[in-house]
Design a protein around this motif. Structure first.
Motif, PDB file in Angstrom:
ATOM      1  N   ARG A  45       4.745  57.229   6.244  1.00  0.00           N
ATOM      2  CA  ARG A  45       3.657  57.915   6.946  1.00  0.00           C
ATOM      3  C   ARG A  45       3.242  57.150   8.197  1.00  0.00           C
ATOM      4  O   ARG A  45       2.954  57.751   9.234  1.00  0.00           O
ATOM      5  N   ALA A  46       3.236  55.829   8.130  1.00  0.00           N
ATOM      6  CA  ALA A  46       2.884  55.028   9.301  1.00  0.00           C
ATOM      7  C   ALA A  46       3.900  55.235  10.417  1.00  0.00           C
ATOM      8  O   ALA A  46       3.536  55.378  11.591  1.00  0.00           O
ATOM      9  N   THR A 100      -4.566  57.077  12.346  1.00  0.00           N
ATOM     10  CA  THR A 100      -3.886  57.327  11.074  1.00  0.00           C
ATOM     11  C   THR A 100      -2.745  56.345  10.865  1.00  0.00           C
ATOM     12  O   THR A 100      -2.556  55.830   9.754  1.00  0.00           O
ATOM     13  N   CYS A 101      -1.985  56.074  11.902  1.00  0.00           N
ATOM     14  CA  CYS A 101      -0.891  55.105  11.815  1.00  0.00           C
ATOM     15  C   CYS A 101      -1.431  53.720  11.455  1.00  0.00           C
ATOM     16  O   CYS A 101      -0.882  53.027  10.607  1.00  0.00           O
ATOM     17  N   GLN A 104      -2.565  53.690   7.760  1.00  0.00           N
ATOM     18  CA  GLN A 104      -1.421  53.680   6.841  1.00  0.00           C
ATOM     19  C   GLN A 104      -0.720  52.327   6.832  1.00  0.00           C
ATOM     20  O   GLN A 104      -0.215  51.891   5.811  1.00  0.00           O
ATOM     21  N   SER A 105      -0.670  51.673   7.968  1.00  0.00           N
ATOM     22  CA  SER A 105       0.007  50.376   8.024  1.00  0.00           C
ATOM     23  C   SER A 105      -0.825  49.269   7.389  1.00  0.00           C
ATOM     24  O   SER A 105      -0.288  48.224   7.033  1.00  0.00           O
ATOM     25  N   SER A 106      -2.113  49.497   7.241  1.00  0.00           N
ATOM     26  CA  SER A 106      -2.948  48.474   6.598  1.00  0.00           C
ATOM     27  C   SER A 106      -2.599  48.309   5.123  1.00  0.00           C
ATOM     28  O   SER A 106      -2.938  47.305   4.521  1.00  0.00           O
ATOM     29  N   LYS A 107      -1.901  49.286   4.558  1.00  0.00           N
ATOM     30  CA  LYS A 107      -1.472  49.209   3.159  1.00  0.00           C
ATOM     31  C   LYS A 107      -0.141  48.486   3.005  1.00  0.00           C
ATOM     32  O   LYS A 107       0.369  48.378   1.906  1.00  0.00           O
ATOM     33  N   GLN A 108       0.408  47.991   4.107  1.00  0.00           N
ATOM     34  CA  GLN A 108       1.727  47.373   4.101  1.00  0.00           C
ATOM     35  C   GLN A 108       1.638  45.868   3.932  1.00  0.00           C
ATOM     36  O   GLN A 108       0.658  45.239   4.327  1.00  0.00           O
ATOM     37  N   ILE A 120       0.439  50.408  18.823  1.00  0.00           N
ATOM     38  CA  ILE A 120       0.329  51.859  19.001  1.00  0.00           C
ATOM     39  C   ILE A 120      -1.135  52.275  19.026  1.00  0.00           C
ATOM     40  O   ILE A 120      -1.542  53.111  19.844  1.00  0.00           O
ATOM     41  N   PHE A 121      -1.952  51.684  18.169  1.00  0.00           N
ATOM     42  CA  PHE A 121      -3.379  52.002  18.136  1.00  0.00           C
ATOM     43  C   PHE A 121      -4.049  51.619  19.457  1.00  0.00           C
ATOM     44  O   PHE A 121      -4.841  52.392  20.004  1.00  0.00           O
TER      45      PHE A 121
END
Length: 135
Positions: A45-46, A100-101, A104-108, A120-121
């Protein structure tokens, strides 16, 4: 255990699903997602939202910098209002996908994914304010 109809988690001792009312005897035992599977889904998703955000960032930059060949004139004189409006809408979308990206990447656990999504943010924030700079 998970409900075969609604997919929500229910107690193993339940007779019916408390969410949708389906009897338990029709239930199929589904294993819970592992941490690796959750991380893989979040990574996909990221990447998806990062790619979408990058495409909208470039669209905003294309709208804003396409007519800047004349030096000395204000940007408002070079563009019509519809071009500013389109850039503003695309910048909102780019910002939404960038956020959103980033979430989602914070869960990585992978730092590369976190760093790229942070870039990207930041780019989506820049593209969000880009139409304002030209007013």
């Amino acid at each position: 255990m998970f409900c075969s109809k609604c997919g929500k988690e229910i107690f193993d001792e339940a007779v019916i699903c408390p969410h949708c009312g389906v009897p338990v005897k029709n239930m199929e035992v589904q294993p819970a997602e592992t941490a690796e599977q959750k991380e893989l889904k979040a990574k996909k998703r990221a990447k998806l939202f990062g790619t979408l955000s990058i495409s909208f960032i470039f669209t905003v930059l294309l709208f804003m910098f396409s007519g800047l060949s004349t030096i000395g004139e204000s940007a408002y004189e070079l563009y019509d209002e519809s071009q500013f409006g389109a850039a503003w809408v695309f910048s909102w979308v780019a910002l939404a996908f960038g956020i959103t990206c980033f979430v989602q990447s914070s869960k990585q656990k992978d730092l590369v994914v976190k760093y790229i999504s942070t870039i990207i943010f930041i780019g989506s924030i820049f593209s969000f304010f880009c139409p304002v700079f030209f007013l």
